[in-house]
Design an enzyme around this catalytic site. Structure first.
Site, short mmCIF file in Angstrom:
data_model
loop_
_atom_site.label_atom_id
_atom_site.label_comp_id
_atom_site.label_asym_id
_atom_site.label_seq_id
_atom_site.Cartn_x
_atom_site.Cartn_y
_atom_site.Cartn_z
CG ASP A 83 -0.38 -0.29 2.49
OD1 ASP A 83 0.86 -0.51 2.70
OD2 ASP A 83 -1.15 -0.81 3.42
CG ASP B 167 -8.43 -0.90 11.58
OD1 ASP B 167 -7.56 -1.49 11.46
OD2 ASP B 167 -8.83 -0.12 11.10
CG HIS C 34 -5.66 -2.31 8.83
ND1 HIS C 34 -5.83 -0.86 8.66
CD2 HIS C 34 -4.41 -2.64 9.23
CE1 HIS C 34 -4.71 -0.40 9.10
NE2 HIS C 34 -3.82 -1.46 9.39
CD GLU D 60 -8.30 1.13 7.63
OE1 GLU D 60 -8.15 0.14 8.22
OE2 GLU D 60 -7.79 2.18 7.77
#
Ligand code: PGA
Length: 260
Positions: free
Chosen positions: A67, A136, A138, A143
């Site tokens: 990413d 979270d 991910h 997400e």
């Protein structure tokens, strides 16, 4: 899925590096999937050490990063291009044209995302994908609620990710809110996955990813669907795992297990 629990961060990093080394030794033209973040730093340091001290050769290796932040140029100190160059690429002998990182500054994101997917396929697919995990849950910037069959695309970061990553920026407002990221489906196509996690801030995400239901609310849980995934965590990140004794038992019994 194999879960390996190590006492500390250094041991976690060495075991993860060893898996990457085995892939390169078996296939010198290996395609490696790279991750950024604080967690894989020790793994990269160990690979650099093995390159410098034990001639680990990357000259035929190709890499794809997961990413990049949208809007950050390759020389921006918080860009993942910069991070990878500083922490890994400048220390090893991967030919620059074999290094692939999503562009955060392309003028056409859909076209770039499609090209990135095609380039991975043209290189024969990813042999081993390194992954971190967000608090979270991910993987890459997939997400919560990301499709578990998503491909490389633009994502809007979650508030939690923006908060988590604000520590790298001068102020929270400077954290980009968009990123270009491989999809969960792209990641699951890799032939092998290694997920590393360290520290108590990751304990809940790890327990939900490893022992919870497969859900787009914790995109890391999708690795339960992969046939060759190894999760390597330190003691703190393993704190919420209910099957810990079993994982330790499996790991201890592994050397004596029948091979065929
Ligand atoms: P970290 O990031 O290694 O910096 O905690 C992990 C991630 O968000 O994937």
């Amino acid at each position: 899925m194999e879960v390996i629990i190590q006492q500390d961060y250094d041991q976690m990093s060495k075991i993860a590096a060893q898996i990457v080394v085995e892939v390169i030794n078996a296939k010198p033209t290996a395609v490696l999937g790279m991750a950024t973040g604080s967690t894989p730093l020790g793994l990269y340091q160990e690979l650099v050490r093995l390159h410098k001290e034990e001639q680990l050769d990357f000259s035929r290796v190709t890499t794809f990063n997961l990413d990049e932040y949208v809007g950050l140029g390759v020389n921006h100190p918080q860009s993942y291009h910069y991070f990878m160059h500083e922490h890994f690429f400048k220390h090893v002998n991967i030919p620059p044209h074999n290094i692939n990182i999503p562009s955060g500054t392309t003028s056409n994101y859909p076209a770039f995302c499609q090209w990135y997917e095609e380039r991975i396929a043209d290189c024969g697919g990813i042999d081993v994908q390194i992954l971190g995990i967000g608090s979270d849950g991910h993987i890459a910037f997939n997400e919560p609620t990301s499709s578990l069959s998503s491909r490389t695309r633009l994502k809007t970061l979650s508030k939690q990710t923006i908060d988590d990553n604000a520590r790298f920026f001068e102020q929270r407002e400077s954290v980009p809110i968009y990123a270009i990221t491989m999809g969960v489906g792209t990641i699951l196509d890799a032939r092998k996955l290694i997920l590393v996690a360290s520290g108590k801030a990751k304990a809940e995400a790890i327990s939900r990813a490893v022992e919870g239901p497969v859900t787009s609310m914790i995109t890391a849980s999708a690795i339960q669907m992969h046939r060759d995934a190894t999760v390597i965590v330190d003691d703190e990140a393993a704190a919420d795992l209910t099957m810990r004794d079993y994982y330790d038992f499996i790991y201890a019994a592994k050397p004596a297990a029948p091979r065929f």
